[in-house]
Design a protein around this motif. Structure first.
Motif, short mmCIF file in Angstrom:
data_model
loop_
_atom_site.label_atom_id
_atom_site.label_comp_id
_atom_site.label_asym_id
_atom_site.label_seq_id
_atom_site.Cartn_x
_atom_site.Cartn_y
_atom_site.Cartn_z
N SER A 50 0.82 -1.14 -0.05
CA SER A 50 0.05 0.23 0.02
C SER A 50 0.90 1.17 0.01
CB SER A 50 -0.90 0.03 1.38
OG SER A 50 -1.79 0.95 1.48
N VAL A 51 1.95 1.28 0.80
CA VAL A 51 2.73 2.48 0.86
C VAL A 51 3.59 2.61 -0.50
CG1 VAL A 51 4.90 3.25 2.07
CG2 VAL A 51 3.02 2.28 3.52
N GLN A 52 3.99 1.37 -0.96
CA GLN A 52 4.53 1.47 -2.28
C GLN A 52 3.74 2.11 -3.66
OE1 GLN A 52 5.89 -2.52 -2.88
NE2 GLN A 52 7.93 -1.84 -2.07
N ALA A 53 2.47 1.66 -3.47
CA ALA A 53 1.61 2.23 -4.37
C ALA A 53 1.16 3.79 -4.26
CB ALA A 53 0.05 1.60 -4.08
N GLU A 54 1.15 4.01 -2.76
CA GLU A 54 1.16 5.55 -2.74
C GLU A 54 2.05 6.46 -3.18
OE1 GLU A 54 -0.96 8.96 -1.18
OE2 GLU A 54 -1.70 7.03 -1.79
N ALA A 79 4.12 5.53 -5.68
CA ALA A 79 4.23 5.65 -7.11
C ALA A 79 3.33 6.56 -7.42
CB ALA A 79 3.80 4.25 -7.56
N ARG A 80 2.09 6.69 -6.85
CA ARG A 80 1.14 7.88 -7.21
C ARG A 80 1.47 9.20 -7.22
NH1 ARG A 80 -2.67 11.26 -5.30
NH2 ARG A 80 -2.06 10.41 -3.20
N LEU A 81 2.18 9.56 -6.14
CA LEU A 81 2.64 10.82 -5.67
C LEU A 81 3.84 11.25 -6.79
CD1 LEU A 81 2.92 10.88 -1.95
CD2 LEU A 81 1.22 11.88 -3.38
N LYS A 82 4.46 10.00 -7.33
CA LYS A 82 5.78 10.52 -8.02
C LYS A 82 5.45 10.46 -9.51
CE LYS A 82 9.13 8.48 -5.13
NZ LYS A 82 10.41 7.32 -5.17
N ALA A 83 3.92 10.09 -9.91
CA ALA A 83 3.56 10.32 -11.37
C ALA A 83 3.32 11.51 -11.80
CB ALA A 83 2.34 9.23 -11.29
N PRO A 84 3.74 12.05 -13.05
CA PRO A 84 3.39 13.32 -13.73
C PRO A 84 2.15 13.54 -13.76
CG PRO A 84 4.38 11.70 -15.34
CD PRO A 84 4.51 11.11 -14.12
N ALA A 85 1.78 14.99 -13.86
CA ALA A 85 0.31 15.32 -13.78
C ALA A 85 -0.27 15.08 -15.50
CB ALA A 85 0.30 16.63 -13.67
#
Length: 349
Positions: free
Chosen positions: A260-264, A266-272
């Motif tokens: 769950s932490v890794q998925a979060e 990854a979501r924060l690091k993804a470009p807009a």
């Protein structure tokens, strides 16, 4: 004291031969006891040594105690007969071997043997000295309902070979008065050697039975369930299984949290996303820095001049030259009659 050593061979059940070393020499004892210790270290299943003792004859007047005369040890197909009463009583190699806490001995009826060794200041740890009589009984109960103790002959006849039924008959009782004789007669020496060998072979047979049918596989202690885990080991095994299940559940929970932490992250690091549409109205902070006119110019909202001219057209029906409907006068010729009081000059009522 004269030293002597004899190497003999005797035939036992099934025509097998056993090697016998008969001695009172300290050096010879030390040599063969080292050999026994080496065998014991190499042994994987039958890790024990057969032990038997013979004593001097009892005093008929009971004025003197009898004492230790002969010590017999046996492993595999070998017997070491030490004539203890014809030594200086020191025998450091023999004493060290008997009191070695890493070696297990087996005997048929050790009650008197324990006392005789105690008089010689030789103490074998109780847990390292097995009395075969406590494991097997072939005679059954007596008239009073108590177990009768089995002798070596009866045990050997039932467990090893029927030929041992005449083991005691072939050795006259009066020959027990000659254990201090030097050297031992062939009859006494053969009897002493077979006693030690039978003690060893009895426990070889019994140990095979106990190892797989009686002893607890966990702690190797005697168990009435014959081969099942005893209560103590059973509880310990249940606790181990429970701990393993709890550990597996905890590991699964921690792995889920980590995922769950890794998925979060990854979501924060993804470009807009590039297909987001612009908002028609500026954000609240930007709106406050702009006046209305600036905002109207930068947006698709209708301009103020266009708004008011269109509104005038809807009221008068024709176009007005001025952008300001309030400062521009309208003549009567230019402006048609209207019922609207706001479009009528004062005095024209």
């Amino acid at each position: 004291m004269q030293a002597f050593t004899q190497i003999r061979t005797f035939t036992v059940h099934g025509g097998k031969e056993i090697d016998v070393v008969y001695t009172n020499e300290e050096e010879t004892m030390s040599k063969y006891l080292k050999m026994y210790a080496q065998w014991y270290a190499e042994e994987e299943e039958n890790k024990f040594v057969g032990l038997d003792l013979e004593y001097t004859p009892e005093d008929p007047n009971h004025e003197e105690d009898n004492y230790l005369a002969v010590v017999q040890l046996s492993m595999r197909n070998h017997v070491l007969v030490c004539h203890y009463s014809w030594t200086n009583g020191e025998c450091p190699a023999l004493r060290s071997f008997l009191q070695n806490q890493e070696i297990v001995f087996c005997t048929v009826d050790k009650r008197a043997d324990f006392i005789k060794l105690y008089y010689e200041k030789i103490i074998i740890p109780r847990e390292n000295w097995i009395d075969i009589q406590k494991f097997v009984n072939v005679k059954g109960l007596n008239e009073r309902g108590k177990l009768m103790r089995d002798g070596m002959a009866s045990l050997a006849t039932s467990i090893i070979d029927e030929s041992y039924s005449q083991m005691k008959d072939k050795f006259p009782p009066e020959r027990h008065n000659y254990w201090e004789e030097r050297p031992l007669s062939d009859l006494n020496l053969e009897y002493a050697a077979k006693d030690a060998y039978v003690s060893y072979q009895l426990y070889v047979k019994i140990w095979f039975f106990l190892r797989y049918l009686v002893f607890c596989p966990g702690c190797k202690k005697e168990d009435t369930l014959r081969g099942h885990l005893c209560d103590k080991c059973n509880k310990a095994e249940i606790e181990v299984e429970r701990a393993q299940k709890n550990a597996a559940a905890e590991i699964a929970r921690l792995n889920a949290e980590l995922a769950s932490v890794q998925a979060e992250l990854a979501r924060l690091k993804a470009p807009a996303s590039s297909d987001n549409t612009q908002q028609t109205s500026p954000p609240h902070g930007k709106r406050r820095k702009m006046n209305d006119e600036q905002w109207l110019e930068s947006s698709d909202a209708p301009k103020s001049s266009d708004y008011w001219q269109n509104l005038r057209k809807s009221w008068t029906g024709d176009e007005q030259k001025s952008d300001d409907p309030w400062t521009t006068e309208m003549s009567d010729q230019q402006s048609p009659k209207s019922d609207n009081p706001w479009l009528t000059k004062p005095g024209n009522y």
